[in-house]
Design an enzyme around this catalytic site. Structure first.
Site, PDB file in Angstrom:
ATOM      1  N   LEU A 135     -23.219  12.269  -0.615  1.00 15.50           N
ATOM      2  CA  LEU A 135     -23.557  13.119  -1.754  1.00 15.50           C
ATOM      3  C   LEU A 135     -24.162  12.274  -2.862  1.00 15.50           C
ATOM      4  O   LEU A 135     -23.536  11.331  -3.346  1.00 15.50           O
ATOM      5  CB  LEU A 135     -22.313  13.830  -2.301  1.00 15.50           C
ATOM      6  CG  LEU A 135     -22.549  14.624  -3.600  1.00 15.50           C
ATOM      7  CD1 LEU A 135     -23.417  15.855  -3.332  1.00 15.50           C
ATOM      8  CD2 LEU A 135     -21.233  15.006  -4.260  1.00 15.50           C
ATOM      9  N   LYS A 168     -18.844   5.400  -2.628  1.00 14.58           N
ATOM     10  CA  LYS A 168     -19.745   4.365  -2.123  1.00 14.58           C
ATOM     11  C   LYS A 168     -20.412   3.660  -3.300  1.00 14.58           C
ATOM     12  O   LYS A 168     -21.205   4.265  -4.029  1.00 14.58           O
ATOM     13  CB  LYS A 168     -20.806   4.976  -1.211  1.00 14.58           C
ATOM     14  CG  LYS A 168     -21.809   3.975  -0.657  1.00 14.58           C
ATOM     15  CD  LYS A 168     -22.863   4.689   0.181  1.00 14.58           C
ATOM     16  CE  LYS A 168     -23.856   3.725   0.783  1.00 14.58           C
ATOM     17  NZ  LYS A 168     -24.663   3.031  -0.255  1.00 14.58           N
ATOM     18  N   HIS A 228     -25.887  -0.820  -2.758  1.00 17.29           N
ATOM     19  CA  HIS A 228     -27.054  -0.053  -2.308  1.00 17.29           C
ATOM     20  C   HIS A 228     -28.080  -0.964  -1.639  1.00 17.29           C
ATOM     21  O   HIS A 228     -29.291  -0.767  -1.763  1.00 17.29           O
ATOM     22  CB  HIS A 228     -27.694   0.698  -3.483  1.00 17.29           C
ATOM     23  CG  HIS A 228     -28.230   2.059  -3.110  1.00 17.29           C
ATOM     24  ND1 HIS A 228     -27.419   3.148  -2.903  1.00 17.29           N
ATOM     25  CD2 HIS A 228     -29.497   2.497  -2.903  1.00 17.29           C
ATOM     26  CE1 HIS A 228     -28.163   4.197  -2.593  1.00 17.29           C
ATOM     27  NE2 HIS A 228     -29.433   3.818  -2.570  1.00 17.29           N
ATOM     28  N   GLY A 262     -26.566  -5.999   3.728  1.00 21.40           N
ATOM     29  CA  GLY A 262     -26.880  -7.334   4.223  1.00 21.40           C
ATOM     30  C   GLY A 262     -26.367  -7.672   5.603  1.00 21.40           C
ATOM     31  O   GLY A 262     -26.582  -8.791   6.076  1.00 21.40           O
ATOM     32  N   GLY A 312     -27.460  -0.219   7.618  1.00 27.58           N
ATOM     33  CA  GLY A 312     -28.564   0.663   7.272  1.00 27.58           C
ATOM     34  C   GLY A 312     -29.892   0.173   7.794  1.00 27.58           C
ATOM     35  O   GLY A 312     -30.405   0.665   8.800  1.00 27.58           O
ATOM     36  N   ARG A 313     -30.475  -0.820   7.160  1.00 27.50           N
ATOM     37  CA  ARG A 313     -31.815  -1.281   7.544  1.00 27.50           C
ATOM     38  C   ARG A 313     -31.929  -1.638   9.030  1.00 27.50           C
ATOM     39  O   ARG A 313     -32.947  -1.323   9.650  1.00 27.50           O
ATOM     40  CB  ARG A 313     -32.221  -2.473   6.676  1.00 27.50           C
ATOM     41  CG  ARG A 313     -32.529  -2.103   5.217  1.00 27.50           C
ATOM     42  CD  ARG A 313     -32.951  -3.327   4.426  1.00 27.50           C
ATOM     43  NE  ARG A 313     -33.349  -3.042   3.060  1.00 27.50           N
ATOM     44  CZ  ARG A 313     -32.615  -3.299   1.981  1.00 27.50           C
ATOM     45  NH1 ARG A 313     -31.405  -3.824   2.126  1.00 27.50           N
ATOM     46  NH2 ARG A 313     -33.065  -3.030   0.765  1.00 27.50           N
TER      47      ARG A 313
END
Length: 385
Positions: free
Chosen positions: A153, A256, A280, A313, A334-335
């Site tokens: 969210l 988060k 982030h 990272g 993520g990445r």
């Protein structure tokens, strides 16, 4: 002159052989092979947005460099023949501690977007967090994942929109609400801005100048009045947000973006159900502080009273091992999976998750940890930077 004990070689040996581009997911030997190929598949503006941070990107770099502060002391003569990599979160046991972080607008990197990620998550049974700014609908993702997902969210400055998003996520069966508090501003994203300068395409479909245009085209905002919405980020948030969300939903709430022991203590006081240590990915602040460095402080503050996740990272299985040794319950990535998506679609996501899982498995075996519960601070040697 003798180099400092924590110095690293300018170029790891295997980097001398990274002068080719892979043509299939199976050729990727590590996450960075997928990154190299992904760059060739993604428009400049999208690529810059994905890899960039804020100002000089120093926090992006810090998130990688922070891992060098912690080194592992392997244990010998430990039976790891029956390895157990599983972790349990809110009563659900997952085969590994690797979680798929929410990343916005995945169709910017591959036409199959979030659906491809969900299909790969199903194949390897990974927990997936669905992004507020997803380009595939949550119904499409659930059909591919075939299990409820957690939902991110972005608590916008417009409470009516925030209410609408939460109700949609709850109606979709989302058991956990991941409230992103680590992105109060998008100012200073210079790398992303340079990417736009070097992109000659005319992008009006997704970047419409009309009021609320960028959000009208995103499934989570269907049926919501976005005409006054200029950004999903806001600097108006306070801790009063938590009781307001509690009154709005029965979903568990995870914060988060916690980056200090003080905020972890406040999270406990406000009775949130868990936290994600996150900056982030370095995209919203130039603090120069890595998440792995702040993790021990957060763990001490929480004292085992709630699950602690971490992101930003993570590129190696040994990175994941270090985070668990410092007290994290699980690790969000993520990445790396987006690189896989951009390079080869679903098969690339699957390969990214496979690489991280196999590297983490190898770390547990080589360091002498038969199960996740056995990974603790005693494995680590901390050097000063």
């Amino acid at each position: 002159m003798v180099a400092a004990a924590h110095s690293l070689p300018a170029l790891a040996a295997n980097e001398y052989f990274r002068d080719f581009t892979i043509t299939s997911p199976g050729q990727a030997l590590d996450i960075f092979d997928l990154e190299k190929t992904a760059k060739d598949h993604v428009p400049p503006a999208h690529w810059a947005s994905l890899i960039g941070g804020t100002e000089g990107d120093q926090t992006v770099l810090a998130n990688r460099q922070g891992f060098t502060r912690f080194r592992v002391k392997p244990r010998r003569l430990v039976d790891t023949s029956k390895l157990d990599m599983s972790v349990t979160l809110f009563g659900r046991t997952w085969p590994t501690p690797i979680i798929i972080d929410p990343v916005s607008r995945l169709k910017a990197f591959h036409p199959d977007g979030e659906v491809a990620v969900a299909a790969a998550a199903k194949k390897r049974d990974h927990l997936q967090i669905y992004a507020t700014l997803a380009t595939s609908s949550i119904d499409e993702v659930l059909a591919a994942r075939q299990e409820p997902v957690w939902c991110q969210l972005y608590p916008t400055a417009d409470w009516a929109i925030t209410q609408g998003l939460v109700k949609k996520q709850e109606a979709a069966g989302c058991p956990v609400l991941v409230v992103t508090i680590d992105n109060p501003s998008t100012f200073g994203r210079i790398t992303a801005a340079r990417g736009k300068q070097n992109d000659t395409r005319t992008c009006t479909d997704c970047h419409s100048p009309e009021p609320g245009g960028p959000y009208m085209r995103l499934p989570m905002f269907d049926g919501l009045d976005t005409t006054k919405l200029t950004a999903t980020t806001t600097n108006k948030l306070t801790w009063d947000l938590i009781p307001r969300l509690r009154d709005l939903t029965t979903m568990k709430i995870i914060l988060k973006g916690v980056m200090s022991g003080s905020d972890a203590t406040l999270a406990l006081e406000h009775k949130v159900d868990g936290i994600i240590v996150s900056d982030h990915g370095g995209r919203s602040e130039e603090s120069g502080l890595s998440t792995i460095e702040v993790l021990p402080e957060v763990v001490r503050a929480v004292g085992g009273r709630m699950p602690i996740l971490i992101d930003s990272g993570f590129r190696r299985g040994s990175d994941i091992f270090k985070a668990l040794a410092l007290g994290a319950t699980a690790v969000c990535v993520g990445r790396p999976y987006v690189w896989g998506l951009a390079a080869f679609g679903e098969a690339g996501v699957d390969r990214a998750l496979e690489i991280l899982t196999e590297e983490f498995k190898s770390a547990m075996i080589s360091f002498g940890a038969p199960n996740v519960a056995s990974i603790d601070r005693s494995f680590l040697f901390e050097s000063s930077l």
